[in-house]
Structures are given as structure tokens and as C-alpha cells.
Design a protein around this motif. Structure first.
Motif, PDB file in Angstrom:
ATOM      1  N   ILE A 475       0.855  -1.192   0.000  1.00  0.00           N
ATOM      2  CA  ILE A 475       0.000   0.000   0.000  1.00  0.00           C
ATOM      3  C   ILE A 475       0.887   1.236   0.000  1.00  0.00           C
ATOM      4  O   ILE A 475       1.840   1.325   0.785  1.00  0.00           O
ATOM      5  N   LEU A 476       0.580   2.183  -0.877  1.00  0.00           N
ATOM      6  CA  LEU A 476       1.382   3.390  -0.988  1.00  0.00           C
ATOM      7  C   LEU A 476       1.321   4.206   0.292  1.00  0.00           C
ATOM      8  O   LEU A 476       0.252   4.430   0.858  1.00  0.00           O
ATOM      9  N   ARG A 477       2.485   4.638   0.714  1.00  0.00           N
ATOM     10  CA  ARG A 477       2.600   5.472   1.912  1.00  0.00           C
ATOM     11  C   ARG A 477       3.000   6.898   1.522  1.00  0.00           C
ATOM     12  O   ARG A 477       2.361   7.859   1.882  1.00  0.00           O
ATOM     13  N   HIS A 478       4.096   6.999   0.769  1.00  0.00           N
ATOM     14  CA  HIS A 478       4.541   8.270   0.185  1.00  0.00           C
ATOM     15  C   HIS A 478       5.061   7.977  -1.218  1.00  0.00           C
ATOM     16  O   HIS A 478       5.684   6.941  -1.455  1.00  0.00           O
ATOM     17  N   ASN A 479       4.848   8.910  -2.139  1.00  0.00           N
ATOM     18  CA  ASN A 479       5.337   8.714  -3.499  1.00  0.00           C
ATOM     19  C   ASN A 479       6.857   8.621  -3.556  1.00  0.00           C
ATOM     20  O   ASN A 479       7.407   7.870  -4.358  1.00  0.00           O
ATOM     21  N   ASP A 480       7.519   9.419  -2.720  1.00  0.00           N
ATOM     22  CA  ASP A 480       8.979   9.533  -2.827  1.00  0.00           C
ATOM     23  C   ASP A 480       9.629   9.614  -1.455  1.00  0.00           C
ATOM     24  O   ASP A 480       9.037  10.122  -0.499  1.00  0.00           O
ATOM     25  N   SER A 481      10.866   9.132  -1.410  1.00  0.00           N
ATOM     26  CA  SER A 481      11.692   9.289  -0.215  1.00  0.00           C
ATOM     27  C   SER A 481      13.152   9.334  -0.651  1.00  0.00           C
ATOM     28  O   SER A 481      13.496   8.861  -1.740  1.00  0.00           O
ATOM     29  N   VAL A 482      13.987   9.900   0.195  1.00  0.00           N
ATOM     30  CA  VAL A 482      15.419   9.981  -0.110  1.00  0.00           C
ATOM     31  C   VAL A 482      16.190   9.827   1.191  1.00  0.00           C
ATOM     32  O   VAL A 482      15.715  10.216   2.261  1.00  0.00           O
ATOM     33  N   GLU A 483      17.373   9.212   1.086  1.00  0.00           N
ATOM     34  CA  GLU A 483      18.234   8.992   2.253  1.00  0.00           C
ATOM     35  C   GLU A 483      19.629   9.517   1.970  1.00  0.00           C
ATOM     36  O   GLU A 483      20.220   9.204   0.932  1.00  0.00           O
ATOM     37  N   ALA A 484      20.144  10.313   2.881  1.00  0.00           N
ATOM     38  CA  ALA A 484      21.530  10.781   2.821  1.00  0.00           C
ATOM     39  C   ALA A 484      22.312  10.079   3.921  1.00  0.00           C
ATOM     40  O   ALA A 484      21.903  10.091   5.077  1.00  0.00           O
ATOM     41  N   ARG A 485      23.410   9.457   3.544  1.00  0.00           N
ATOM     42  CA  ARG A 485      24.264   8.806   4.533  1.00  0.00           C
ATOM     43  C   ARG A 485      25.241   9.836   5.104  1.00  0.00           C
ATOM     44  O   ARG A 485      26.132  10.318   4.403  1.00  0.00           O
ATOM     45  N   LEU A 486      25.064  10.160   6.361  1.00  0.00           N
ATOM     46  CA  LEU A 486      25.971  11.083   7.044  1.00  0.00           C
ATOM     47  C   LEU A 486      27.181  10.274   7.507  1.00  0.00           C
ATOM     48  O   LEU A 486      27.064   9.418   8.390  1.00  0.00           O
ATOM     49  N   ASN A 487      28.324  10.528   6.890  1.00  0.00           N
ATOM     50  CA  ASN A 487      29.526   9.746   7.161  1.00  0.00           C
ATOM     51  C   ASN A 487      30.636  10.612   7.749  1.00  0.00           C
ATOM     52  O   ASN A 487      30.662  11.833   7.552  1.00  0.00           O
ATOM     53  N   ALA A 488      31.548   9.953   8.448  1.00  0.00           N
ATOM     54  CA  ALA A 488      32.740  10.627   8.957  1.00  0.00           C
ATOM     55  C   ALA A 488      33.776  10.656   7.842  1.00  0.00           C
ATOM     56  O   ALA A 488      34.638   9.782   7.733  1.00  0.00           O
ATOM     57  N   THR A 489      33.660  11.661   6.965  1.00  0.00           N
ATOM     58  CA  THR A 489      34.600  11.823   5.863  1.00  0.00           C
ATOM     59  C   THR A 489      34.975  13.293   5.733  1.00  0.00           C
ATOM     60  O   THR A 489      34.241  14.172   6.173  1.00  0.00           O
ATOM     61  N   ASN A 490      36.099  13.539   5.098  1.00  0.00           N
ATOM     62  CA  ASN A 490      36.521  14.921   4.900  1.00  0.00           C
ATOM     63  C   ASN A 490      35.880  15.498   3.636  1.00  0.00           C
ATOM     64  O   ASN A 490      35.033  14.863   3.013  1.00  0.00           O
ATOM     65  N   GLN A 491      36.311  16.700   3.228  1.00  0.00           N
ATOM     66  CA  GLN A 491      35.694  17.392   2.092  1.00  0.00           C
ATOM     67  C   GLN A 491      35.842  16.619   0.790  1.00  0.00           C
ATOM     68  O   GLN A 491      35.048  16.783  -0.138  1.00  0.00           O
TER      69      GLN A 491
END
Length: 937
Positions: A475-491
Motif C-alpha cells: 500500500i502506498l505510503r509516500h510517493n517519494d523518499s530519499v536517504e543521505a548517509r551522514l559519514n565521517a569523511t573529509n571534504q
């Protein structure tokens, strides 16, 4: 965890807490008898703890590796802030062990812990051992309920060679290549059934001789039977050298057949980006080196380990998509897809949902706007998604999938190829569960139902009651979702371990945050508790998610979440700024863009070019020159007023500018969403919108809005806010009176000394004077578009067909390496030293069996490997930046922790390194700044 927290628990237990009664059919799926031992780490461990609690499962425990806290002091698992019962925390040296012997010991230890503490089930999350067939089989044999796919499914679907054969049998598209390198290696020495039988007898291997004599079975399959028996007994019947020879021949053949493609090597037991390498065109000679790297990385170098490595054609324009698939051993179904193309070094960074409903809505929008090309691309994507979901369902049924897994594909325009099935839950699983829920219905009563919102919850249900569960409806809940992985990395997105998070703002509205419990405050003082980011495992800190009705809505919410996120700490480096820039790049370009897995490195290179240009600009010098030029045309009271206005506005204009020039990823995002704010006219920068309004937007973009009580260092200063507020109010009133269509029209009206109708001449003079004062000095803002123009930043763009145009220069490896060093300058070294560019675990050789790369007295050439630094599961080989001779080895012990900037070798360079003087740097910056000043109208 989050202000917008999505409950994981099923209606059974949620309603029970409310005192509601249930039907007999619903109650049979109760899971409170489960007593799981959680043997993984990271956000999934905390999520499992939460889900189990919400399901009414209270008797669960966790493993706790001592590796993190031994290497990094105070690296205490944040989950212990909520799980305070020491009897439910079980310490082990590490989670997996370094080799087969240690892995077997760990498996036995886990089984003993379960038996001694009354656990009846095992949850491995997306830890590396979650796909270890040996471990799963051992758990099953010990009578433990493994919460995940059974050992048969792990074998048939999880091993990449077996999975490829199964896929071929069931009409699933696969990439060209070989999946039986070990069998081919064996057949070189033992070329027929008789020889294989003799080999089995020589080593005492238990093999069904009838199958070896069966002419209907392929010879390569017979070799696999002997190999399987050797792995079972723990003996080697081929050498790594022999395997490398076979794989090198396969690579050479593939290179000859597909001369324009690179070749990918993959360990059959790899996953999560581990155990993969790509051979460049003409690099077949490097095959043995990379095969050994792969085997070492996935820890299959021991006697009796399955060392098979797949050789596959590398599809150069790939998008990485995956389908969430689930089953109970009889039925199988899917829950849509995820696009995971935004990755680097096989490590995913940003994952976005791909659903039928979202694509259909995007197609309708493209159709309504008359964009036929975009409509055609989206329609093909919809066909591809439907085909992948169909194949994933059939594949799941073929391997008897009895839990949750992921069907991974690569997509090249209108073609797709099956890569592998990950027989575990994925890091990005919440992208899917935020789009769909599952509705289970009593086959005999359609009104008798319950809803499952969490895939972890579903795994528990399938482990406890799989055969009884009917096939659910998604069953549809939301049309879209996105995930950003917050990592311990430099620039430059290189792993950065050992930093301390000293403050992290609370989740904002619309933010869904999974973070291992780091965000939990002290229950007594409500103060954020410090957390050390250890480096023994992966670099992930948290998973940030947002949802929306469209992909654009979802990305805009993600940008807003990151904008408001504030994280501070000691030696802390994260990719939060990178995500802010990247998300805004797509918002500013086209949210339906189709990036490939090769996008991130060129994008980072473009950001590096922005930083390089920013480093070469002297803003303070530019400000003085702008003020000087503006005052040159004024006299008397007018000059005094103008000088006062410029002095008052200096910090208002320069503070946000300097912030943007210091933070290249945030600058990249700003330029992306503001690319239409100016136009180049005859080589000059002309604003398309009021610079004052743009300045106000910039303060908001930088999260520097004025907030009463907040530290002055993190927001606009109060007197600057007053000036900006007055200016905005002035132009709002002016727009209301003059009814100008845009900034360009308003400017043309203000340029005239003749007062518009309804405004007196004296009033018009005051208005023009106020306008001049408010606009004084705003030319300095043009430094931002100057950077974009000087670096051709906007040439990295989305084409009409949604592909991304990557300028040729951004593909140049030398430029990529140079810009990575611009983003993260290496430690300043003396001319006679080689320093560590990052902290981590030091290795001076390829594998324990190899000689060290260099020793005292050795001469090295530029580009030669010198040592390896392991940081958060990433093995980073360090190459010589120039040629020279090793005078002294300062770190000579493998496995020791080194810190950033630590000297590794004393050296004598072949050539004297010339360092630019401070005077030369200042002159260069002034010259570049003069070029910018010449662009001002």
C-alpha cells in the motif's frame, strides 16, 4: 530519534498497549516469544532494538566489539545509553574475525553466548556476516532461528556465481563475464571427471561420485562439486597464483572482445562495496594484484576459503538500481526500487526511491509541460522498473526466499542487467518502507487485517511465522523518499576517524534520523553527550531521510533538514556539507536527472575547482577596490554618506561571502540554485534580481538568519540585520508603488532622474538616494558568479534526455587527484619526509605474505605504492607524490594506528621541492582578484 517518527510496531502490539482485543487470526502472529541476539552494529542495531521493543520483544541482547574502544578511547557504543542492563551486553574481540579461523571461532562464541543466555534467535542486520552462509548454517544447526534468509537462500542467491547461474535459468538479464574462475582453474590441472575423482580421493573429499560420472552434468559443475567439498573440509586444491592466471586470461579475452569497456572483478562473498575492483583499459597485467587485494579485503585468504572472483564487463554508463524483494519461501513479491547511483568507491552516498506511482506522476508532469524528451525517458524508466520487479519476484521464488533481500541491477538507458542479490536487509531499506506499507489479510475474512510498516519487523514475522503468513498487499505510503548517509569523511569524501561529536542539533520537523543513539541526551540533564567516532568499522554516523509527494518535494525537504542541522566537535569531519551541495545541485538542475555511478568524482572535481578559484581571490582587497571606485565619483555630503554606508555594510556583505568561499560544497549548492540570478553581458556580470534580496536569501541558505539568543558567530549580526531589514522593506514598498515587473525594469526606472507619476521630485530624489545607499558595495557579491564563470561550473549540467553532461576535463584523473588535494590539503611536510594524509591503521605491504613496499635504502618513483592506510573498512593505498630514496622507515609495524600528519618515512627527494613564497601567493591572488574586478558593470 526524530520529531517525525514512523512507528515500526505492528498493529498487534500497538493496539494491545491501548487495551484493544484482536481476532484469533491476528493473534497467531504474536512474536513476543522471540529472544534475539543482535550481532551487528551501526544504525541498524539501534533500529532493531527499537523495533523489537515496539513489538513487545523485551528479552534481546547485543554483541559489543572491543575493537573500537581499544583503538579509540571513549568510543563507547551509543546504544548503551538506552540498553543499560549489563547482562544483555556481550563483549567480543570484534564482530567477524580477520580470517576463516577467527570467523569460525566467533560463530562458535556467538552460539555459546546465545545458549548460555537464553537467546533463541539471531539478528545480523546488514553486518558483513549477515550474508555468511557458514554462519547462517551454523546458527540453524545450533537450533537458533536466524532472522534473515535461510542458508539455502544465502547459498543460491547470495553467492554471486550461484546467483548468476540461477538468473540465467529463469530468464533474468545478466552481464557478460565468467562466474566460475575457480572451476576453470581446477580443470586446467584436472581436465576430466576421472581426474576430478582422483583429486577428491587424494584429499579425502566427500563427493557424490555418481554425479561425477553423470554425463548430463557439465564438467565445470562437476568441478564445483569437488570445490564445495574442499571448502567443507577446509583444504586448498588450487593456489591463488593459479587462480590469478585463469582470471588474467579471462580479463584479456574480455578486453579483446569489448575494447572500449573496463572490467570489474568481484569476490563472490563481497557486498556493500567490499571485494570489488575495476581494471582500466589495458590494465590486464594488474589482475593478480587486484585479485589479492580483493581476497584480503573480504578476508578469504585462509586455507579452505572459497576464493572465487567473478570477472564481469563493466557497463560504463551504469545507473545502480535495486529492487526490494521479500518472500516466505513459497510466495515472493517486491516493494519498488531504489536508485543508488550516487556513490563513490562502491560506497553509496545518496539513495532515492523509484516507485511506479512517482514515475507515473513525473510522466504526467512532463507531458503537461510539453517536454516530450523527458516524458520518453521517464516512460522507459517505468518499463524498466516493472521489468526489474518482475524478474526480482521470479528470482526470489527460484531461490526460495524466506525473508528480506535486495535484487541489484545496473541500468543502461533501455537495458538492465542483474548484478547480484544481497541476502540481507540493506542500509537504505527505510527508503522503501517509507514509500510502502504491507497489509496482511486473513484469506477467510477480508476485514481481518494488520499492517506492517517496518522491514525489520517483517523479518521477525517471517522468521517466527513465515509459512503461515499470506502474501500481503503493498500500500502506498509516500510517493517519494530519499536517504543521505551522514559519514565521517573529509571534504574529498575520504574516511576520517577519531573525531568527537560535541554537539548535534535535534531533529527538525520532517526529518527522520537513524543514528545509533548518538542524539540521545543525558536523561538527567538533557545535555548532549559527546561521542567519539571510531575507525575500526565503517564511516557511517547516521541516516537522514525525508519523504514527499514528488521527488522535488522530497529533495527540498532534505535540503531544509541539512540547512538547519548543526554539528560541532573536535577533529570532526563529516560529509554534511557535501550532501547540502549535492542535493541543491539536483534542485537547481533537474530533479529527474539520471546520474551514473561515475558522477560523484567529476562532481567533486568541479567543487575542487570552485575551491581553487576561491583560494585565489582576495575578498578584502576586492572590497577596498570596490569602495575606492564608488567613492571616486562622489563629493561633499554625498561622498560622506556613501562612505558611511559602505563602512556600515562591510560585515553584512563580507561575512556570508567568506563563509561561502571557505565551504566549497556549500558554495556549489548556492551556485546551483542561483544560476539564473545573473547574466553575462559583454563580459560583465549583470544581476537579474535585486542583490539585496539575493543577500537575504544567502543568509537563509547559510542558516544565518537572526534568532534571538543564538550565538552571534552563527548568525547575522543584529546591526547588519537591521540594515538588511530596512533595505528589504524599502524595496518591497518601492515595488508596491512602481509595480515593476522585475529587477531589471525597476533599475531602469531608478536610473532616470524624472520622477514617476504620483511621486514628487523631492521624494524621488530621496528614493534614488536611499537606493544608492542600499546598493552601495553590493558589487562584491559578483565574486560568486565570477567563480562559476572562471571554472565553467555550469558546464556540468543535465541534458534534455536527463543524462548528465560531464565535461572531458572533469574525467581527467590527474585533475581529479589535484582537486581532491585542493579540497583537503595534505599535511605540510618538510622536504625530507613523507607524512600520513589521514589517520587509520598502517600496513606496509599488500598482504601478510607479501614483502613490504619499500624499505630503508630503496629508491622509489612517483606513483609507486608506499603503504596502505585502513580507515573505516576502506583500504587506501598511498602512492609516492614524487621520486626519491628512503633514508629511514619511521613506522615499520603492520596494524598500528597512525595519525594524520604523522611522519612515515625520512626521504631524500630526487629534485628540490620549490615552495611558493608568501609574497608570490599574495601577488597571484591580487592578479586573480583584478580579473574579477574587471567583470563588474
Amino acid at each position: 530519534m526524530s520529531n517525525e517518527h514512523y512507528l515500526h510496531n505492528p498493529l498487534i502490539h500497538r493496539d494491545r498497549r491501548l487495551g484493544r482485543r484482536h481476532t484469533e487470526w491476528v493473534n497467531q502472529f504474536d512474536c513476543t516469544h522471540m529472544r534475539p541476539l543482535i550481532i551487528c552494529r551501526g544504525p541498524i542495531r539501534k533500529e532493531a532494538m527499537d523495533v523489537f521493543s515496539e513489538m513487545g520483544i523485551t528479552d534481546f541482547g547485543i554483541l559489543l566489539s572491543e575493537k573500537d574502544s581499544i583503538i579509540y578511547q571513549d568510543a563507547l557504543a551509543p546504544e548503551l545509553r538506552s540498553l543499560t542492563d549489563p547482562n544483555r551486553v556481550h563483549r567480543v574481540p570484534d564482530y567477524t574475525g580477520a580470517n576463516k579461523e577467527e570467523r569460525d571461532q566467533r560463530i562458535a562464541q556467538i552460539i555459546n553466548i546465545a545458549r548460555e543466555n537464553g537467546y533463541n534467535s539471531i539478528f545480523a542486520g546488514y553486518g558483513f556476516m549477515a550474508e555468511d552462509e557458514t554462519m547462517v548454517a551454523a546458527m540453524e544447526k545450533a537450533g537458533l532461528n536466524f532472522i534473515g534468509p535461510c542458508s539455502r537462500t544465502v547459498h543460491d542467491a547470495g553467492l554471486k556465481d550461484e546467483a548468476k547461474r540461477t538468473a540465467l535459468k529463469h530468464g533474468v538479464s545478466v552481464t557478460p563475464g565468467i562466474d566460475n574462475g575457480t572451476a576453470l582453474t581446477l580443470l586446467k590441472k584436472h581436465p576430466d571427471a576421472a581426474a576430478l575423482k582422483a583429486l577428491a580421493a587424494e584429499h579425502g573429499l566427500i563427493v557424490d561420485e555418481a554425479k561425477l560420472d553423470d554425463d548430463s552434468i557439465e564438467l565445470a559443475d562437476k568441478a564445483d562439486l569437488v570445490l564445495a567439498a574442499s571448502y567443507e573440509k577446509g583444504v586448498d586444491i588450487y593456489t591463488v597464483d593459479e587462480l590469478c592466471e585463469t582470471l588474467t586470461e579471462a580479463v584479456q579475452e574480455m578486453a579483446a572482445e569489448y575494447p572500449e569497456n573496463r572490467v570489474r572483478l568481484k569476490a563472490i562473498s563481497g557486498g556493500g562495496g567490499k571485494g570489488q575492483r575495476i581494471l582500466g583499459i589495458g590494465e590486464s597485467a594488474r589482475t593478480p594484484e587486484l585479485v589479492r587485494e580483493i581476497l584480503n579485503e573480504v578476508k578469504t585468504t585462509g586455507v579452505g576459503d572459497n576464493k572465487n572472483v567473478l570477472v564481469e564487463l563493466n557497463i560504463e554508463t551504469t545507473r545502480h538500481q535495486e529492487i526490494q524483494v521479500l518472500g516466505n519461501g513459497e510466495w515472493s513479491m517486491t516493494m519498488g526500487g531504489r536508485d543508488c547511483s550516487l556513490q563513490m568507491h562502491e560506497q553509496k552516498l545518496l539513495e532515492v526511491s523509484v516507485t511506479v506511482e512517482s514515475l507515473e506522476a513525473a510522466i504526467e508532469q512532463a507531458k503537461a509541460s510539453g517536454n516530450a524528451t523527458e516524458q520518453r525517458v521517464l516512460e522507459q524508466d517505468l518499463k524498466t522498473l516493472i521489468a526489474m520487479e518482475d524478474e526480482a519476484t521470479r528470482f526470489g521464488e527460484a531461490v526460495g526466499l524466506d525473508s528480506v533481500s535486495t535484487f541489484e541491477c545496473i541500468v543502461d538507458r533501455d537495458k538492465h542487467f542483474f548484478m547480484e542479490m544481497n541476502t540481507r536487509i540493506q542500509v537504505e531499506h527505510r527508503v522503501t518502507e517509507l514509500c510502502y506499507t504491507l497489509k496482511f489479510t486473513n484469506p477467510e475474512n477480508p476485514d481481518d487485517t494488520f499492517i506492517v510498516e517496518s522491514l525489520v519487523e517483517l523479518m521477525v514475522l517471517l522468521a517466527a511465522h513465515g509459512p503461515k503468513l499470506p502474501k500481503p498487499e503493498r500500500i502506498l505510503r509516500h510517493n517519494d523518499s530519499v536517504e543521505a548517509r551522514l559519514n565521517a569523511t573529509n571534504q574529498a569524501l575520504q574516511p576520517s576517524a577519531g573525531g568527537v561529536i560535541e554537539y548535534w542539533s535535534d531533529a527538525v520537523e520532517g526529518e527522520i534520523r537513524d543514528d545509533q543513539g548518538i542524539s540521545l541526551h543525558n536523561p538527567d540533564t538533557d545535555v548532549f553527550m559527546k561521542y567519539t567516532l571510531a575507525g575500526a568499522y565503517d564511516s557511517n554516523i547516521a541516516l537522514l531521510l525525508t519523504v514527499g509527494d514528488t521527488r522535488l518535494d522530497t529533495y527540498e525537504r532534505m535540503a531544509e533538514v541539512i540547512r538547519q542541522t548543526n554539528m560541532r566537535g573536535k577533529d570532526l569531519a563529516t560529509n554534511l556539507e557535501f550532501h547540502y551541495g549535492l542535493v541543491n545541485w539536483f534542485i537547481g538542475q533537474n530533479i529527474n536527472a539520471r546520474p551514473t555511478t561515475r558522477f560523484i568524482v567529476p562532481y567533486l572535481t568541479a567543487v575542487g575547482e570552485l575551491k581553487q578559484r576561491a583560494n585565489n581571490l582576495d575578498v578584502d582587497y576586492a572590497w577596498k577596490q570596490i569602495c575606492k571606485a564608488q567613492l571616486a565619483g562622489a563629493a561633499g555630503d554625498s561622498a560622506k554618506a556613501l562612505k558611511t554606508a559602505l563602512e556600515l555594510k562591510q560585515t553584512l556583505l563580507l561575512r556570508p561571502l567568506k563563509t561561502l568561499l571557505e565551504e566549497p560544497h556549500i558554495l556549489a549548492g548556492w551556485l546551483s540554485v542561483n544560476r539564473d540570478s545573473y547574466t553575462m553581458v559583454d563580459g560583465k556580470i549583470s544581476w537579474n534580481e535585486n542583490p539585496i534580496e539575493l543577500l537575504d536569501d544567502t543568509y537563509h541558505f547559510l542558516n544565518m538568519d537572526y534568532v534571538e539568543g543564538e550565538p552571534a558567530s552563527s548568525m547575522i549580526w543584529d546591526h547588519d540585520d537591521d540594515i538588511l531589514g530596512d533595505a528589504l522593506a524599502f524595496y518591497q514598498e518601492l515595488n508596491n508603488r512602481l509595480d515593476a515587473q522585475d529587477w531589471i525594469e525597476l533599475q531602469s526606472v531608478l536610473d532616470s532622474a524624472d520622477a514617476p507619476e504620483g511621486i514628487s521630485a523631492s521624494m524621488w530624489g530621496e528614493i534614488r538616494g536611499a537606493h544608492a545607499g542600499f546598493q552601495a558595495g553590493v558589487d562584491i557579491l559578483a565574486v560568486l558568479p565570477n567563480i562559476a564563470e572562471a571554472t565553467s561550473y555550469y558546464s556540468l549540467c543535465v541534458n534534455e534526455d536527463l543524462t548528465i553532461n560531464i565535461p572531458e576535463r572533469l574525467e581527467d584523473t590527474e585533475l581529479q587527484e589535484a582537486m581532491a588535494k585542493v579540497l583537503v590539503p595534505p599535511p605540510v611536510a618538510k622536504s625530507d619526509e613523507i607524512l600520513a594524509e589521514s589517520g587509520g591503521m598502517f600496513y606496509g605491504r599488500e598482504t601478510p605474505e607479501h614483502d613490504v613496499y619499500v624499505k630503508q635504502g630503496d629508491h622509489f618513483e612517483a606513483g609507486d605504492p608506499l603503504f596502505i592506510v585502513e580507515v573505516m573498512k576502506m583500504f587506501n593505498k598511498v602512492y609516492a607524490p614524487f621520486s626519491g630514496t628512503i633514508e629511514e622507515v619511521l613506522v615499520d609495524t603492520d596494524g598500528v594506528i597512525i595519525s594524520k600528519g604523522q611522519p612515515i618515512f625520512k626521504i631524500t627527494p630526487d629534485e628540490v621541492i620549490v615552495v611558493e613564497s608568501a609574497e608570490e601567493v599574495a601577488a597571484r591572488r591580487r592578479g586573480v582578484t583584478d580579473e574579477f574586478l574587471a567583470q563588474l558593470v
